[in-house]
Scaffold this motif. Structure first.
Motif, mmCIF file in Angstrom:
data_model
loop_
_atom_site.group_PDB
_atom_site.id
_atom_site.type_symbol
_atom_site.label_atom_id
_atom_site.label_comp_id
_atom_site.label_asym_id
_atom_site.label_seq_id
_atom_site.Cartn_x
_atom_site.Cartn_y
_atom_site.Cartn_z
ATOM 1 N N ALA A 1 -21.773 19.197 -34.918
ATOM 2 C CA ALA A 1 -22.288 19.424 -33.392
ATOM 3 C C ALA A 1 -23.586 18.574 -33.564
ATOM 4 O O ALA A 1 -23.935 17.792 -32.290
ATOM 5 C CB ALA A 1 -22.574 20.570 -33.034
ATOM 6 N N ASP B 1 -24.445 15.490 -31.181
ATOM 7 C CA ASP B 1 -25.496 15.356 -30.241
ATOM 8 C C ASP B 1 -26.544 14.470 -30.598
ATOM 9 O O ASP B 1 -26.769 13.436 -29.417
ATOM 10 C CB ASP B 1 -26.233 16.892 -30.036
ATOM 11 N N ARG C 1 -13.280 17.736 -33.610
ATOM 12 C CA ARG C 1 -12.902 18.773 -32.895
ATOM 13 C C ARG C 1 -14.170 18.894 -31.920
ATOM 14 O O ARG C 1 -13.931 18.960 -30.735
ATOM 15 C CB ARG C 1 -12.901 19.894 -33.751
ATOM 16 N N VAL C 2 -15.292 18.680 -32.323
ATOM 17 C CA VAL C 2 -16.572 18.652 -31.326
ATOM 18 C C VAL C 2 -16.687 17.704 -30.526
ATOM 19 O O VAL C 2 -17.071 17.635 -29.187
ATOM 20 C CB VAL C 2 -17.632 19.310 -32.139
ATOM 21 N N ALA D 1 -13.991 17.994 -27.874
ATOM 22 C CA ALA D 1 -14.372 19.169 -26.834
ATOM 23 C C ALA D 1 -15.428 18.406 -25.734
ATOM 24 O O ALA D 1 -15.447 18.759 -24.639
ATOM 25 C CB ALA D 1 -14.893 20.256 -27.457
ATOM 26 N N TRP D 2 -16.537 18.003 -26.470
ATOM 27 C CA TRP D 2 -17.810 17.231 -25.676
ATOM 28 C C TRP D 2 -17.299 16.170 -24.715
ATOM 29 O O TRP D 2 -17.695 16.210 -23.696
ATOM 30 C CB TRP D 2 -18.916 16.772 -26.595
ATOM 31 N N THR E 1 -26.992 20.997 -28.481
ATOM 32 C CA THR E 1 -26.276 21.009 -29.641
ATOM 33 C C THR E 1 -25.367 22.339 -29.607
ATOM 34 O O THR E 1 -24.385 22.476 -30.084
ATOM 35 C CB THR E 1 -27.257 20.903 -30.943
ATOM 36 N N MET F 1 -22.759 22.137 -27.518
ATOM 37 C CA MET F 1 -21.552 21.419 -27.825
ATOM 38 C C MET F 1 -20.720 22.338 -28.711
ATOM 39 O O MET F 1 -19.548 22.337 -28.907
ATOM 40 C CB MET F 1 -21.995 20.273 -28.818
ATOM 41 N N TYR F 2 -21.666 22.999 -29.870
ATOM 42 C CA TYR F 2 -20.848 23.886 -30.570
ATOM 43 C C TYR F 2 -20.093 24.881 -29.949
ATOM 44 O O TYR F 2 -18.731 25.029 -30.118
ATOM 45 C CB TYR F 2 -21.973 24.602 -31.708
ATOM 46 N N VAL G 1 -18.963 25.034 -26.846
ATOM 47 C CA VAL G 1 -18.052 24.422 -25.968
ATOM 48 C C VAL G 1 -16.601 24.334 -26.757
ATOM 49 O O VAL G 1 -15.590 24.706 -26.634
ATOM 50 C CB VAL G 1 -18.282 23.022 -25.521
ATOM 51 N N ALA G 2 -17.036 23.688 -28.059
ATOM 52 C CA ALA G 2 -15.691 23.308 -29.044
ATOM 53 C C ALA G 2 -15.010 24.636 -29.412
ATOM 54 O O ALA G 2 -13.967 24.901 -29.438
ATOM 55 C CB ALA G 2 -16.207 22.678 -30.285
#
Lengths: 322, 191
Positions: A15, A19, A50-51, A54-55, B177, B180-181, B183-184
């Motif tokens: 993540a 970011d 995966r992240v 999703a993002w 950050t 994002m974590y 949401v995943a």
């Protein structure tokens, strides 16, 4: 446990990379460093995919922007980076009753009081807006009230497992009759059964208090507190025993040298069909193993085939005898 | 089939035999076919493993094994393959850690692995996904939620978000950050 690094840490790193890539100062060197990190382990690669996915999908949230009126939104806010598909989705969202949200709608405090209940044999997981989770066991009624600096939960009956995100500014209080448990960053279960209250602390710390706020005990991991009337006892159990006792969270009941009378009592909490142990000598037999909480037949089959007992159905009861 | 790169590319089968698959094909496949199974996998692993805290790490191992297998040959159909990997992992782990007796009773249903998740996956459908994303958004920690809303719904820059929230840009980065974590976690892992 894992063959590689702790999954939580890897996901947090992924993540962080994702970011950083989103920031304006992302450089070619940064990209090379990211590529090197991804090449190190497929754990890194899958966590990043995966992240990232999703993002990227979260871009669809822009369909909720502003008022989803049919007219074209202001060019500066949307068309700059939004493909037209998103407007169609905004319209679809309207049809669905999802409604459009301005950010300000989202940021308003949400309705705060809720009552949750499960039927006999039921279970439910509540996810709270602060990231905490509460798992309701069979035949349970629980009320939550979140307002300003107050996180308040009342367990009216039954049993629940709390996994609480700690916030020193807003401690979470679980009220049970005339006692309460104040979370100090923790995972614990609370079971209210007639005049008896039992608290099992799995992780972190919690304070057990009278309703007036008088401190009665501070619980640490492994502590099991039982209060019946004025009597209060705290014992310590191993992680393994505690995990067995909380196996209802996985839909299982785990027994270790448990008398059949107690096994029956536990199963009866989860099932409308009640097990009745007819003989004292049967009640004293003990068993080991795990049974699905809502499977009475798993128990009666064991009673018949393993213990050689007689199993008879009488109305709503199943009577077990020699 | 002629062993030239050209013919490999042209004959690339969408379900894939492995040959001619590039790294980005594998990545796209993983996102499209495997990630939507996450909630089911978590449920599968939690029901069969005594210590819930291990599930996150077990899931990581399943993903790694599936991803590494796909680099050699793309499995098809995907779902039974993924759940078989999960099942074998649990069996190996149980043996290694000498988890026996009590657990074995709970694992009788391991044999019925493929009945576990009938029906279509909750994948695709853009509208459903929007609803899911909205639910995920509602469950974020308050400050992270606010930052994600400004970034994803309002489309503000990090600097603008910082001034809107009255915090340093670095703190915005941290909230995003975290966002994002989360949401995943919620998008893939929530049942």
């Amino acid at each position: 446990m894992s063959e590689t690094a702790n999954a939580h840490d890897v996901k947090a790193l992924a993540a962080d990379w994702r970011d950083r890539k989103d920031r304006e100062d992302w450089s070619a060197e940064d990209q090379a460093a990211l590529d090197a990190w991804l090449a190190q382990s497929s754990a890194h690669m899958v966590a990043y995919l995966r992240v990232d996915a999703a993002w990227t999908r979260a871009d669809r949230l822009s369909a909720l922007r502003g008022n989803p009126t049919p007219q074209r939104p202001a060019p500066t806010s949307s068309s700059r980076r939004t493909p037209p598909m998103l407007f169609r989705m905004a319209a679809a969202a309207l049809v669905l009753g999802v409604a459009g949200y301005a950010a300000s709608d989202y940021l308003k405090p949400k309705p705060v009081a809720h009552t949750y209940a499960t039927a006999i044999g039921g279970s439910e997981t509540i996810r709270l807006s602060d990231g905490s989770r509460i798992e309701l066991n069979t035949d349970t009624v629980l009320r939550t009230e979140f307002r300003g600096n107050r996180r308040f939960v009342a367990l009216e009956k039954g049993e629940a497992y709390f996994d609480i995100v700690h916030d020193a500014q807003r401690p979470l209080i679980v009220q049970v009759g005339r006692q309460r448990i104040v979370d100090l960053g923790t995972q614990f279960s609370v079971h209210r059964d007639e005049g008896r209250l039992e608290v099992k602390l799995v992780e972190g710390r919690a304070q057990f208090e009278s309703a007036s706020g008088k401190k009665l005990a501070v619980l640490t991991p492994g502590d099991v507190l039982v209060k019946r009337g004025p009597a209060l006892i705290v014992t310590r159990k191993s992680e393994r025993v505690l995990s067995d006792e909380l196996s209802w969270r996985r839909g299982m009941l785990t027994f270790l040298h448990t008398p059949l009378s107690e096994v029956a009592h536990e199963l009866n909490r989860y099932n409308r069909q009640k097990i009745v142990i007819a003989d004292a000598s049967v009640a004293r037999l003990t068993m080991n193993g795990a049974i699905p909480a809502t499977s009475v037949s798993a128990f009666t089959n064991t009673a018949r085939d393993v213990f050689g007992l007689k199993v008879e159905t009488r109305g709503n009861d199943i009577v077990i005898s020699h | 089939m002629a062993e030239t790169p050209e013919s490999n590319r042209e004959n690339a089968d969408p379900h894939g035999s492995g040959a001619g698959m590039t790294a980005s094909d594998v990545n796209a496949w993983f996102v499209r076919e495997v990630l939507p199974l996450e909630a089911g996998l978590i449920r599968f692993l939690s029901r069969r493993w005594r210590n819930k805290k291990d599930v996150e790490d077990l899931l990581q191992d399943v993903y790694m094994r599936v991803y590494e297998a796909a680099q050699k040959e793309m499995p098809h159909p995907v779902r039974p393959f993924v759940f078989t990997v999960a099942r074998n992992l649990l069996i190996n782990r149980s043996r290694r850690e000498h988890v026996v007796a009590i657990q074995s009773v709970a694992d009788v249903d391991l044999l019925n692995v493929f009945d576990e998740e009938p029906g279509p996956e909750r994948n695709v459908m853009a509208r459903e996904e929007l609803v899911r994303l909205q639910e995920a958004l509602d469950q974020l920690p308050p400050r992270a939620r606010e930052a994600v809303i400004y970034r994803k719904i309002e489309g503000l820059s990090r600097r603008e978000i910082a001034s809107r929230m009255g915090i340093a840009e670095q703190t915005v980065n941290r909230h995003l950050t975290d966002g994002m974590y989360a949401v995943a976690e919620l998008l893939w892992g929530k049942p």
